[in-house]
Design an enzyme around this catalytic site. Structure first.
Site, PDB file in Angstrom:
ATOM      1  N   ARG A 135      20.793  39.271   4.377  1.00  0.00           N
ATOM      2  CA  ARG A 135      20.445  40.129   5.549  1.00  0.00           C
ATOM      3  C   ARG A 135      21.904  40.560   6.101  1.00  0.00           C
ATOM      4  O   ARG A 135      21.977  41.561   6.658  1.00  0.00           O
ATOM      5  CB  ARG A 135      19.724  39.511   6.610  1.00  0.00           C
ATOM      6  CG  ARG A 135      20.261  38.122   7.050  1.00  0.00           C
ATOM      7  CD  ARG A 135      19.464  37.449   8.061  1.00  0.00           C
ATOM      8  NE  ARG A 135      19.904  36.571   9.019  1.00  0.00           N
ATOM      9  CZ  ARG A 135      20.143  35.111   8.560  1.00  0.00           C
ATOM     10  NH1 ARG A 135      19.696  35.060   7.412  1.00  0.00           N
ATOM     11  NH2 ARG A 135      20.462  34.336   9.097  1.00  0.00           N
ATOM     12  N   HIS A 136      22.989  39.615   5.758  1.00  0.00           N
ATOM     13  CA  HIS A 136      24.050  39.955   6.109  1.00  0.00           C
ATOM     14  C   HIS A 136      24.920  41.168   5.466  1.00  0.00           C
ATOM     15  O   HIS A 136      25.558  42.019   5.890  1.00  0.00           O
ATOM     16  CB  HIS A 136      25.019  38.884   6.112  1.00  0.00           C
ATOM     17  CG  HIS A 136      24.558  37.690   6.970  1.00  0.00           C
ATOM     18  ND1 HIS A 136      24.474  37.587   8.432  1.00  0.00           N
ATOM     19  CD2 HIS A 136      24.178  36.368   6.473  1.00  0.00           C
ATOM     20  CE1 HIS A 136      23.840  36.458   8.792  1.00  0.00           C
ATOM     21  NE2 HIS A 136      23.887  35.620   7.623  1.00  0.00           N
ATOM     22  N   ASP A 144      54.176  40.565  12.370  1.00  0.00           N
ATOM     23  CA  ASP A 144      55.191  41.204  13.039  1.00  0.00           C
ATOM     24  C   ASP A 144      56.479  40.372  13.618  1.00  0.00           C
ATOM     25  O   ASP A 144      56.013  39.214  13.270  1.00  0.00           O
ATOM     26  CB  ASP A 144      54.756  42.542  14.222  1.00  0.00           C
ATOM     27  CG  ASP A 144      54.053  41.749  15.352  1.00  0.00           C
ATOM     28  OD1 ASP A 144      54.054  40.265  15.236  1.00  0.00           O
ATOM     29  OD2 ASP A 144      53.578  42.292  16.132  1.00  0.00           O
ATOM     30  N   HIS A 145      57.280  40.672  14.491  1.00  0.00           N
ATOM     31  CA  HIS A 145      58.362  39.657  14.969  1.00  0.00           C
ATOM     32  C   HIS A 145      57.646  38.472  15.746  1.00  0.00           C
ATOM     33  O   HIS A 145      57.947  37.384  15.481  1.00  0.00           O
ATOM     34  CB  HIS A 145      59.316  40.307  15.594  1.00  0.00           C
ATOM     35  CG  HIS A 145      58.501  41.041  16.808  1.00  0.00           C
ATOM     36  ND1 HIS A 145      58.034  42.410  16.638  1.00  0.00           N
ATOM     37  CD2 HIS A 145      58.689  40.874  18.015  1.00  0.00           C
ATOM     38  CE1 HIS A 145      57.545  42.933  17.770  1.00  0.00           C
ATOM     39  NE2 HIS A 145      57.971  41.900  18.736  1.00  0.00           N
ATOM     40  N   CYS A 156      50.094  38.886  14.657  1.00  0.00           N
ATOM     41  CA  CYS A 156      50.820  39.459  15.732  1.00  0.00           C
ATOM     42  C   CYS A 156      50.674  38.580  16.829  1.00  0.00           C
ATOM     43  O   CYS A 156      49.994  37.685  16.752  1.00  0.00           O
ATOM     44  CB  CYS A 156      50.540  41.132  15.914  1.00  0.00           C
ATOM     45  SG  CYS A 156      48.865  41.166  16.654  1.00  0.00           S
ATOM     46  N   GLY A 157      51.080  38.938  18.066  1.00  0.00           N
ATOM     47  CA  GLY A 157      51.280  38.398  19.110  1.00  0.00           C
ATOM     48  C   GLY A 157      49.772  37.861  19.658  1.00  0.00           C
ATOM     49  O   GLY A 157      49.438  36.592  19.882  1.00  0.00           O
ATOM     50  N   THR A 158      48.743  38.690  19.685  1.00  0.00           N
ATOM     51  CA  THR A 158      47.692  38.555  20.014  1.00  0.00           C
ATOM     52  C   THR A 158      46.576  38.606  19.041  1.00  0.00           C
ATOM     53  O   THR A 158      45.360  38.079  19.027  1.00  0.00           O
ATOM     54  CB  THR A 158      47.100  39.505  20.959  1.00  0.00           C
ATOM     55  OG1 THR A 158      47.012  40.819  20.572  1.00  0.00           O
ATOM     56  CG2 THR A 158      47.934  39.579  22.519  1.00  0.00           C
ATOM     57  N   GLY A 159      46.862  38.924  17.907  1.00  0.00           N
ATOM     58  CA  GLY A 159      45.944  39.391  16.536  1.00  0.00           C
ATOM     59  C   GLY A 159      45.145  40.613  16.799  1.00  0.00           C
ATOM     60  O   GLY A 159      44.565  41.185  16.045  1.00  0.00           O
ATOM     61  N   ILE A 160      45.266  41.185  17.879  1.00  0.00           N
ATOM     62  CA  ILE A 160      44.450  42.534  18.418  1.00  0.00           C
ATOM     63  C   ILE A 160      45.302  43.553  17.600  1.00  0.00           C
ATOM     64  O   ILE A 160      44.181  44.524  16.944  1.00  0.00           O
ATOM     65  CB  ILE A 160      44.431  42.668  19.762  1.00  0.00           C
ATOM     66  CG1 ILE A 160      43.703  41.721  20.661  1.00  0.00           C
ATOM     67  CG2 ILE A 160      43.494  44.010  20.251  1.00  0.00           C
ATOM     68  CD1 ILE A 160      43.873  41.658  22.058  1.00  0.00           C
ATOM     69  N   GLY A 161      46.353  44.025  17.788  1.00  0.00           N
ATOM     70  CA  GLY A 161      46.922  45.090  17.152  1.00  0.00           C
ATOM     71  C   GLY A 161      46.424  45.164  15.873  1.00  0.00           C
ATOM     72  O   GLY A 161      46.022  46.226  15.006  1.00  0.00           O
ATOM     73  N   HIS A 217      28.865  35.604   7.518  1.00  0.00           N
ATOM     74  CA  HIS A 217      27.874  36.808   8.183  1.00  0.00           C
ATOM     75  C   HIS A 217      28.672  38.171   7.975  1.00  0.00           C
ATOM     76  O   HIS A 217      27.923  39.086   7.610  1.00  0.00           O
ATOM     77  CB  HIS A 217      27.792  36.418   9.840  1.00  0.00           C
ATOM     78  CG  HIS A 217      26.924  35.344   9.916  1.00  0.00           C
ATOM     79  ND1 HIS A 217      26.155  35.148  11.265  1.00  0.00           N
ATOM     80  CD2 HIS A 217      26.843  34.348   9.248  1.00  0.00           C
ATOM     81  CE1 HIS A 217      25.778  34.164  11.170  1.00  0.00           C
ATOM     82  NE2 HIS A 217      25.781  33.480  10.144  1.00  0.00           N
TER      83      HIS A 217
HETATM   84  C1  RB5 Z   1      54.405  42.572  20.314  1.00  0.00           C
HETATM   85  O1  RB5 Z   1      55.156  42.525  21.401  1.00  0.00           O
HETATM   86  C2  RB5 Z   1      52.917  42.424  20.427  1.00  0.00           C
HETATM   87  O2  RB5 Z   1      52.776  43.753  21.479  1.00  0.00           O
HETATM   88  C3  RB5 Z   1      52.238  42.624  19.260  1.00  0.00           C
HETATM   89  O3  RB5 Z   1      52.599  41.366  18.464  1.00  0.00           O
HETATM   90  C4  RB5 Z   1      50.725  42.368  19.104  1.00  0.00           C
HETATM   91  O4  RB5 Z   1      50.371  41.329  20.027  1.00  0.00           O
HETATM   92  C5  RB5 Z   1      49.904  43.491  19.451  1.00  0.00           C
HETATM   93  O5  RB5 Z   1      48.593  43.560  19.577  1.00  0.00           O
END
Ligand code: RB5
Length: 147
Positions: free
Chosen positions: A132-133, A8-9, A65-70, A98
């Protein structure tokens, strides 16, 4: 090896660092965007990368993305995808050995470019150990949401 890339941006600048690295190393890649700094929703930019990996066209995907979580949340909704959010080379190695991760996700606001490149290098060169993995991965596939 072919790598599908998307961000993303928030991940745009780090994606460019990876592109420069791939060009330098002669690693084949496709960039599925985003291509400008205008806000891009991470589900939209994740999907082409997910489709490319799930179809077998690309061996690996990298989503930023910003955190990699989304992007991780989006990618792991898909049966054929095993996405791993990695913030260090050890986790990157284990995600391959693994978990047979096929998509690496990175948080551009969490890891700097030098660390991100180390993580990418380890991720791309580390083989899955199987055994096993594989049994454990098979169990993940059998799980379904009862709701
Ligand atoms: C964008 O501001 C941010 O929410 C996105 O990059 C990401 O971190 C979401 O998980």
């Amino acid at each position: 090896m072919r790598v599908a890339l998307g961000s993303d941006h928030a991940g745009l600048a780090l994606k460019q660092v990876l592109i420069d690295y791939f060009k330098d190393k002669g690693i084949a890649y496709s960039d599925f965007g985003t291509f400008c700094e205008r806000a891009a929703d991470y589900p939209d930019i994740s999907f082409p990368v997910i489709r490319g990996v799930a179809s077998g066209e690309f061996e690996f995907g990298i989503l930023i993305c910003g955190t990699g979580i989304g992007v991780s949340m989006v990618a792991n909704r898909f049966q054929e995808i095993r996405a791993a959010l990695c913030g260090d080379p050890y986790t990157a190695r284990c995600s391959r050995e693994h978990n047979n991760a096929n998509i690496l996700t990175l948080g551009s606001r969490v890891v700097g470019p030098g660390l991100a490149l180390e993580i990418v290098e380890v991720f791309l060169r580390t083989p899955f150990l199987g055994g096993r993995h594989q049994r454990r991965l098979d169990k993940i596939k059998l799980l379904s949401d009862p709701s």
